[in-house]
Design a protein around this motif. Structure first.
Motif, short mmCIF file in Angstrom:
data_model
loop_
_atom_site.label_atom_id
_atom_site.label_comp_id
_atom_site.label_asym_id
_atom_site.label_seq_id
_atom_site.Cartn_x
_atom_site.Cartn_y
_atom_site.Cartn_z
N ARG A 1 0.84 -1.21 0.00
CA ARG A 1 0.00 0.00 0.00
C ARG A 1 0.87 1.26 0.00
O ARG A 1 0.66 2.19 -0.78
CB ARG A 1 -0.91 -0.03 1.24
N GLU A 2 1.87 1.27 0.87
CA GLU A 2 2.75 2.45 0.99
C GLU A 2 3.55 2.68 -0.29
O GLU A 2 3.70 3.81 -0.74
CB GLU A 2 3.70 2.28 2.18
N LEU A 3 4.07 1.60 -0.84
CA LEU A 3 4.89 1.76 -2.06
C LEU A 3 4.05 2.24 -3.23
O LEU A 3 4.49 3.04 -4.05
CB LEU A 3 5.59 0.43 -2.41
N ARG A 4 2.82 1.75 -3.30
CA ARG A 4 1.93 2.20 -4.37
C ARG A 4 1.59 3.68 -4.20
O ARG A 4 1.60 4.44 -5.17
CB ARG A 4 0.63 1.38 -4.36
N SER A 5 1.26 4.08 -2.97
CA SER A 5 0.85 5.48 -2.81
C SER A 5 2.06 6.41 -2.96
O SER A 5 1.92 7.53 -3.44
CB SER A 5 0.09 5.70 -1.50
N ASP A 6 3.24 5.95 -2.61
CA ASP A 6 4.44 6.78 -2.78
C ASP A 6 4.81 6.94 -4.26
O ASP A 6 5.08 8.04 -4.74
CB ASP A 6 5.60 6.16 -1.99
N GLY A 7 4.86 5.81 -4.96
CA GLY A 7 5.08 5.85 -6.42
C GLY A 7 6.52 5.96 -6.89
O GLY A 7 6.83 5.63 -8.03
N ALA A 8 7.43 6.42 -6.01
CA ALA A 8 8.80 6.71 -6.49
C ALA A 8 9.55 5.46 -6.94
O ALA A 8 10.40 5.54 -7.84
CB ALA A 8 9.59 7.42 -5.39
N LEU A 9 9.26 4.32 -6.32
CA LEU A 9 9.95 3.08 -6.73
C LEU A 9 9.66 2.79 -8.21
O LEU A 9 10.56 2.42 -8.97
CB LEU A 9 9.52 1.90 -5.84
N GLN B 1 8.09 -11.68 -2.65
CA GLN B 1 6.68 -12.05 -2.86
C GLN B 1 5.83 -10.84 -3.24
O GLN B 1 4.96 -10.93 -4.11
CB GLN B 1 6.12 -12.72 -1.60
N ILE B 2 6.07 -9.70 -2.59
CA ILE B 2 5.21 -8.54 -2.89
C ILE B 2 5.50 -7.93 -4.26
O ILE B 2 4.71 -7.15 -4.77
CB ILE B 2 5.26 -7.44 -1.80
N CYS B 3 6.63 -8.29 -4.85
CA CYS B 3 6.92 -7.80 -6.22
C CYS B 3 6.03 -8.48 -7.26
O CYS B 3 5.91 -7.99 -8.39
CB CYS B 3 8.38 -8.04 -6.58
N GLY B 4 5.42 -9.62 -6.89
CA GLY B 4 4.61 -10.37 -7.85
C GLY B 4 3.23 -9.77 -8.06
O GLY B 4 2.90 -8.70 -7.54
N HIS B 5 2.41 -10.49 -8.83
CA HIS B 5 1.04 -10.03 -9.08
C HIS B 5 0.19 -10.17 -7.81
O HIS B 5 -0.52 -9.26 -7.42
CB HIS B 5 0.40 -10.84 -10.20
N GLY C 1 3.24 -6.02 -8.91
CA GLY C 1 3.19 -6.31 -10.35
C GLY C 1 4.49 -6.05 -11.08
O GLY C 1 4.51 -5.80 -12.28
N LEU C 2 5.61 -6.12 -10.35
CA LEU C 2 6.92 -5.85 -10.98
C LEU C 2 7.59 -7.11 -11.47
O LEU C 2 8.54 -7.06 -12.25
CB LEU C 2 7.83 -5.15 -9.96
N THR D 1 6.35 -19.82 -4.66
CA THR D 1 6.24 -18.86 -5.76
C THR D 1 6.35 -19.57 -7.11
O THR D 1 7.27 -20.36 -7.31
CB THR D 1 7.35 -17.79 -5.61
N THR D 2 5.40 -19.27 -8.00
CA THR D 2 5.50 -19.83 -9.36
C THR D 2 5.72 -18.67 -10.34
O THR D 2 5.20 -17.58 -10.17
CB THR D 2 4.22 -20.59 -9.76
N LEU D 3 6.52 -18.98 -11.36
CA LEU D 3 6.92 -17.95 -12.31
C LEU D 3 6.08 -18.03 -13.58
O LEU D 3 5.82 -19.12 -14.08
CB LEU D 3 8.39 -18.14 -12.70
N GLY D 4 5.68 -16.87 -14.08
CA GLY D 4 5.04 -16.76 -15.38
C GLY D 4 6.10 -16.60 -16.47
O GLY D 4 7.30 -16.52 -16.15
N PRO D 5 5.69 -16.50 -17.72
CA PRO D 5 6.65 -16.48 -18.83
C PRO D 5 7.57 -15.25 -18.88
O PRO D 5 8.64 -15.32 -19.46
CB PRO D 5 5.75 -16.53 -20.07
N ASP D 6 7.16 -14.15 -18.25
CA ASP D 6 8.00 -12.95 -18.34
C ASP D 6 9.13 -12.90 -17.31
O ASP D 6 9.99 -12.03 -17.35
CB ASP D 6 7.14 -11.69 -18.18
#
Ligand code: GLN
Length: 238
Positions: A69-77, A95-99, A114-115, A155-160
């Motif tokens: 929540r904090e990283l999204r509202s901050d946006g700078a990352l 884990q939080i870098c995932g979808h 979503g990174l 954790t499972t990985l998608g194609p990207d």
């Protein structure tokens, strides 16, 4: 101008000593005569958008939700990554870098940043213990990575997303042989240690990625480290 290493939200994602990764990165720059500064930022304060490397560490489930929540509202990352910065994320941070990832007894699904093209769900058994993986470096050569893992999420990985390494001992992503994920300049991994202290080659890889150039080897430091590293690898393989 000094290279900025941004240590993100230690009060949320700081319970496994992963902050040591920031000290390793700064020291290895300093040994090469490059000015570095570690900037520790807590929720509520703005993250700098001009960092070279951002670090996320391990933490508990609820803290993960708050960090997103904090990283999204901050946006700078997000803007820093668009500008070419590197993000190195360990365990809960990975884990939080995932979808999505799940938290708590009831496996509530939470949205991540979503990174990385990865998803995390609770696994059959908690992964706890030493982990040894084989990392294939960008030049095609391989190197072992040692650390310890402690996570319930698998954790499972998608194609990207590409795996960072292959597991020799331990669980890694989900017990099926891969560990970590790489997608552009975002690198996620499970080992604590801190992992960059145990694996200086990985630290130099992140620094080279962030600076956009090759780094001279640190022969003296490598010698001092080699014996300890051999011992750790032998211990995990036993
Ligand atoms: N809460 C997450 C899990 O157990 C992350 C744990 C950690 O960061 N070590 O999967």
């Amino acid at each position: 101008m000094s290279v900025k290493i941004v240590l993100v939200y230690q009060s949320l994602l700081g319970i496994y000593g992963d902050r040591g990764n920031s000290q390793v990165l700064a020291k290895r720059l300093e040994w090469r005569g490059v000015d570095a500064e570690v900037i520790a930022v807590e929720p509520g304060a703005p993250l700098p958008a001009d960092g070279a490397i951002y670090l996320l560490g391990g933490g508990e489930d609820n803290a993960q939700t708050t960090a997103v929540r904090e990283l999204r509202s901050d946006g700078a990352l997000f803007s820093a990554l668009d500008a070419g910065a590197v993000l190195f994320a360990v365990c809960a941070g990975y884990q939080i870098c995932g979808h999505t990832f799940t938290i708590g007894e009831n496996d509530e699904v939470r949205e991540g940043l979503g990174l990385l093209d990865v998803e995390t769900r609770r696994g059959a058994k908690r992964a706890v213990g030493e982990i040894l993986t084989r990392w294939t470096k960008p030049d095609g050569t391989t190197s072992l990575i040692t650390g310890f893992e402690n996570h319930g999420g698998y954790t499972t990985l998608g194609p990207d997303a590409a795996p960072l390494a292959q597991v020799e001992v331990g669980i890694g992503n989900d017990g099926h042989g891969t560990e970590g994920a790489v997608q552009g300049h975002v690198i996620g991994t499970y080992p604590h240690g801190p992992v960059l202290a145990r694996n200086p080659e990985l630290a130099d890889y992140l620094l080279a990625l962030a600076l956009g150039r090759r780094l001279d080897p640190l022969d003296r430091a490598a010698e001092q480290h080699a014996g300890l590293r051999r011992e750790r690898i032998a211990l995990v393989r036993r």
